[in-house]
Design a protein around this motif. Sequence first.
Motif, PDB file in Angstrom:
ATOM      1  N   PHE A  78       0.967  -1.127  -0.050  1.00  0.00           N
ATOM      2  CA  PHE A  78      -0.023  -0.128  -0.227  1.00  0.00           C
ATOM      3  C   PHE A  78       1.302   1.249   0.290  1.00  0.00           C
ATOM      4  CE2 PHE A  78       1.097  -1.098   4.159  1.00  0.00           C
ATOM      5  CZ  PHE A  78       1.457   0.107   4.921  1.00  0.00           C
ATOM      6  N   THR A  79       0.117   2.469  -0.560  1.00  0.00           N
ATOM      7  CA  THR A  79       0.564   3.493  -0.337  1.00  0.00           C
ATOM      8  C   THR A  79       0.303   4.339  -0.270  1.00  0.00           C
ATOM      9  OG1 THR A  79       1.740   3.361  -2.246  1.00  0.00           O
ATOM     10  CG2 THR A  79       1.977   5.343  -2.087  1.00  0.00           C
ATOM     11  N   TRP A  80       0.610   5.847   1.032  1.00  0.00           N
ATOM     12  CA  TRP A  80      -0.276   6.972   1.135  1.00  0.00           C
ATOM     13  C   TRP A  80      -0.442   8.395   0.293  1.00  0.00           C
ATOM     14  CZ3 TRP A  80      -4.291   6.362   4.538  1.00  0.00           C
ATOM     15  CH2 TRP A  80      -4.352   5.793   5.925  1.00  0.00           C
ATOM     16  N   TYR A  81      -1.094   8.941   0.204  1.00  0.00           N
ATOM     17  CA  TYR A  81      -0.660   9.994  -0.463  1.00  0.00           C
ATOM     18  C   TYR A  81      -1.625  11.149  -0.076  1.00  0.00           C
ATOM     19  CZ  TYR A  81      -0.551  13.177  -5.002  1.00  0.00           C
ATOM     20  OH  TYR A  81       0.010  13.255  -5.960  1.00  0.00           O
ATOM     21  N   PRO A  82      -1.459  12.474   0.258  1.00  0.00           N
ATOM     22  CA  PRO A  82      -1.798  13.387   0.964  1.00  0.00           C
ATOM     23  C   PRO A  82      -2.370  14.101  -0.348  1.00  0.00           C
ATOM     24  CG  PRO A  82      -0.158  13.916   0.510  1.00  0.00           C
ATOM     25  CD  PRO A  82       0.336  12.232   0.287  1.00  0.00           C
ATOM     26  N   ILE A  83      -3.964  14.809  -0.493  1.00  0.00           N
ATOM     27  CA  ILE A  83      -5.071  15.266  -1.370  1.00  0.00           C
ATOM     28  C   ILE A  83      -5.600  16.194  -0.777  1.00  0.00           C
ATOM     29  CG2 ILE A  83      -6.753  13.555  -1.486  1.00  0.00           C
ATOM     30  CD1 ILE A  83      -6.170  14.105  -3.920  1.00  0.00           C
ATOM     31  N   CYS A  84      -5.937  16.894  -1.230  1.00  0.00           N
ATOM     32  CA  CYS A  84      -7.001  18.024  -0.951  1.00  0.00           C
ATOM     33  C   CYS A  84      -7.985  18.439  -2.099  1.00  0.00           C
ATOM     34  CB  CYS A  84      -6.273  19.603  -0.820  1.00  0.00           C
ATOM     35  SG  CYS A  84      -7.839  20.824  -1.006  1.00  0.00           S
ATOM     36  N   MET A  94      -6.615  15.672   3.213  1.00  0.00           N
ATOM     37  CA  MET A  94      -7.319  13.991   3.468  1.00  0.00           C
ATOM     38  C   MET A  94      -6.598  13.214   3.180  1.00  0.00           C
ATOM     39  SD  MET A  94     -10.919  14.428   2.290  1.00  0.00           S
ATOM     40  CE  MET A  94     -11.465  12.577   3.394  1.00  0.00           C
ATOM     41  N   TYR A  95      -6.402  11.908   3.530  1.00  0.00           N
ATOM     42  CA  TYR A  95      -4.920  10.512   2.896  1.00  0.00           C
ATOM     43  C   TYR A  95      -5.687   9.624   2.469  1.00  0.00           C
ATOM     44  CZ  TYR A  95      -2.207  13.993   6.413  1.00  0.00           C
ATOM     45  OH  TYR A  95      -2.310  14.859   6.848  1.00  0.00           O
ATOM     46  N   ALA A  96      -4.926   9.492   1.229  1.00  0.00           N
ATOM     47  CA  ALA A  96      -5.837   8.385   0.360  1.00  0.00           C
ATOM     48  C   ALA A  96      -4.549   7.046   0.764  1.00  0.00           C
ATOM     49  CB  ALA A  96      -5.422   8.929  -1.035  1.00  0.00           C
ATOM     50  N   TYR A  97      -5.261   6.391   1.583  1.00  0.00           N
ATOM     51  CA  TYR A  97      -4.443   4.997   1.564  1.00  0.00           C
ATOM     52  C   TYR A  97      -4.284   4.240  -0.298  1.00  0.00           C
ATOM     53  CZ  TYR A  97      -3.426   0.188   2.360  1.00  0.00           C
ATOM     54  OH  TYR A  97      -3.895  -1.387   2.937  1.00  0.00           O
ATOM     55  N   GLU A 119      -0.991   2.822  13.432  1.00  0.00           N
ATOM     56  CA  GLU A 119      -2.280   2.477  13.559  1.00  0.00           C
ATOM     57  C   GLU A 119      -3.138   2.814  12.584  1.00  0.00           C
ATOM     58  OE1 GLU A 119      -5.023   2.851  17.066  1.00  0.00           O
ATOM     59  OE2 GLU A 119      -3.421   3.653  17.434  1.00  0.00           O
ATOM     60  N   GLN A 120      -2.979   3.256  12.292  1.00  0.00           N
ATOM     61  CA  GLN A 120      -4.108   3.346  10.792  1.00  0.00           C
ATOM     62  C   GLN A 120      -3.839   2.475   9.913  1.00  0.00           C
ATOM     63  OE1 GLN A 120      -6.383   4.780  11.000  1.00  0.00           O
ATOM     64  NE2 GLN A 120      -7.858   6.302   9.090  1.00  0.00           N
ATOM     65  N   SER A 121      -2.731   2.371   9.168  1.00  0.00           N
ATOM     66  CA  SER A 121      -2.200   1.307   8.437  1.00  0.00           C
ATOM     67  C   SER A 121      -2.349   0.635   8.161  1.00  0.00           C
ATOM     68  CB  SER A 121      -0.475   1.667   8.191  1.00  0.00           C
ATOM     69  OG  SER A 121      -0.050   2.886   7.803  1.00  0.00           O
ATOM     70  N   ILE A 122      -1.700   0.037   9.958  1.00  0.00           N
ATOM     71  CA  ILE A 122      -2.211  -1.552  10.161  1.00  0.00           C
ATOM     72  C   ILE A 122      -3.933  -2.080   9.871  1.00  0.00           C
ATOM     73  CG2 ILE A 122      -2.028  -3.425  12.480  1.00  0.00           C
ATOM     74  CD1 ILE A 122      -0.326  -1.877  13.428  1.00  0.00           C
ATOM     75  N   GLU A 126      -5.273  -4.115   7.355  1.00  0.00           N
ATOM     76  CA  GLU A 126      -6.094  -5.031   7.184  1.00  0.00           C
ATOM     77  C   GLU A 126      -7.647  -5.314   6.681  1.00  0.00           C
ATOM     78  OE1 GLU A 126      -5.096  -8.664   9.526  1.00  0.00           O
ATOM     79  OE2 GLU A 126      -3.387  -7.686   9.340  1.00  0.00           O
ATOM     80  N   CYS A 127      -8.147  -4.622   7.242  1.00  0.00           N
ATOM     81  CA  CYS A 127      -9.339  -4.199   6.094  1.00  0.00           C
ATOM     82  C   CYS A 127      -8.885  -4.448   4.190  1.00  0.00           C
ATOM     83  CB  CYS A 127      -9.831  -2.647   6.131  1.00  0.00           C
ATOM     84  SG  CYS A 127     -10.712  -2.701   5.226  1.00  0.00           S
ATOM     85  N   ARG A 128      -7.587  -4.119   3.695  1.00  0.00           N
ATOM     86  CA  ARG A 128      -7.747  -4.310   2.703  1.00  0.00           C
ATOM     87  C   ARG A 128      -7.698  -6.030   2.766  1.00  0.00           C
ATOM     88  NH1 ARG A 128      -3.150  -6.684   0.893  1.00  0.00           N
ATOM     89  NH2 ARG A 128      -1.549  -5.120   2.590  1.00  0.00           N
ATOM     90  N   LYS A 129      -7.165  -7.045   2.790  1.00  0.00           N
ATOM     91  CA  LYS A 129      -6.257  -7.942   3.540  1.00  0.00           C
ATOM     92  C   LYS A 129      -7.837  -8.731   2.889  1.00  0.00           C
ATOM     93  CE  LYS A 129      -2.198  -8.329   5.016  1.00  0.00           C
ATOM     94  NZ  LYS A 129      -1.314  -8.749   6.113  1.00  0.00           N
ATOM     95  N   ARG A 130      -8.691  -8.292   4.148  1.00  0.00           N
ATOM     96  CA  ARG A 130     -10.219  -9.557   4.327  1.00  0.00           C
ATOM     97  C   ARG A 130     -10.883  -8.986   2.770  1.00  0.00           C
ATOM     98  NH1 ARG A 130     -10.019  -7.166   9.358  1.00  0.00           N
ATOM     99  NH2 ARG A 130     -11.312  -4.789   8.615  1.00  0.00           N
ATOM    100  N   ILE A 131     -11.157  -7.451   2.192  1.00  0.00           N
ATOM    101  CA  ILE A 131     -11.411  -7.439   0.871  1.00  0.00           C
ATOM    102  C   ILE A 131     -11.220  -8.075  -0.347  1.00  0.00           C
ATOM    103  CG2 ILE A 131     -11.369  -5.840  -0.937  1.00  0.00           C
ATOM    104  CD1 ILE A 131     -12.187  -3.334   1.490  1.00  0.00           C
ATOM    105  N   GLN A 132      -9.349  -8.903   0.238  1.00  0.00           N
ATOM    106  CA  GLN A 132      -8.505  -9.120  -1.290  1.00  0.00           C
ATOM    107  C   GLN A 132      -9.140 -10.288  -0.654  1.00  0.00           C
ATOM    108  OE1 GLN A 132      -4.744  -8.463  -0.302  1.00  0.00           O
ATOM    109  NE2 GLN A 132      -4.236  -8.588  -2.471  1.00  0.00           N
ATOM    110  N   GLN A 133      -9.722 -11.290   0.006  1.00  0.00           N
ATOM    111  CA  GLN A 133      -9.495 -12.383   0.384  1.00  0.00           C
ATOM    112  C   GLN A 133     -11.261 -12.995  -0.256  1.00  0.00           C
ATOM    113  OE1 GLN A 133      -7.957 -14.834   0.410  1.00  0.00           O
ATOM    114  NE2 GLN A 133      -9.543 -16.469   0.429  1.00  0.00           N
TER     115      GLN A 133
END
Length: 276
Positions: A78-84, A94-97, A119-122, A126-133
């Motif tokens: 994953f990557t974080w990207y700040p955006i307005c 805001m921050y885009a995961y 903490e937010q990344s973790i 985990e949410c992304r992994k559930r969606i992937q599965q």
Amino acid sequence: MLLNCVNSYPLQQEIRDQVSKLIAQQISPLRSVIFGLFLFENKLVSLIRPKSRNIHPVDVHLLVNVITGFDTPKNVEFTWYPICLPNFDKNGIMYAYISHLDESCQTCLILLTGMCDEEQSIELNECRKRIQQKMLTQNTIQLMNSKLKDSSLRLDQIGVSELKHFLYKDNKIFQYFSSDYTLPYANNPSEQQRIFDMYQRLYHKLHNKTNSLRIIYMQKKYETILGWQTSSFEIYATFSPLVTKEIAILAVNKLLEFTQKNKSKIFLSSMPTLPR
């Protein structure tokens, strides 16, 4: 950025709803997630928002264009990207995961939050992994790829052989759909760019405040180009060079029938909401 709207991925309504529901169920418990977007081939499939908040189509357009233009490393989870998003909060960030859910990077999950920390990344990972599965279990990627075999959206279904390419914009929902390129433009990026450049010139002429043009018909050496603007839609179309105006008008009328018939596939018409 030409049309100031979003290119939505054409998909059967039931498949789109299935994808949207899957993602909404997984991000619903995450209070920090404000919006969720899912892209396939850099086109919008799903958008999930809270009941109490909305996102302006121009902000979605900006977000999708920035993210798809951002060179996200393919070897990271994953990557974080700040955006307005100016229409949402012109003074805030805001921050885009951002995470690709398949090895070929056809899919992209974007989760927008107001903060970015370990903490937010973790939590989001985990949410992304559930969606992937879930997508793996439900064969979601294969279902979306099946649209490539859907002959109902092919250009030849319109029934006008002189029509070589078109772009249709819905001005009410700020989304657009473009056909595949036929010969001599297929598999020829430089020719496709030339056609797009002509659309761009048509767009600026139609949106020029100093004139009242609504339809522009131009016969060129290699093709004929037509642009039509109304309050509800815009059409940009490419025809063979010797097409008559009568055939071009017939094609546009058939094109309007085509888009209305396939509207539920072509455009994202419903957005799941989060219970907050």
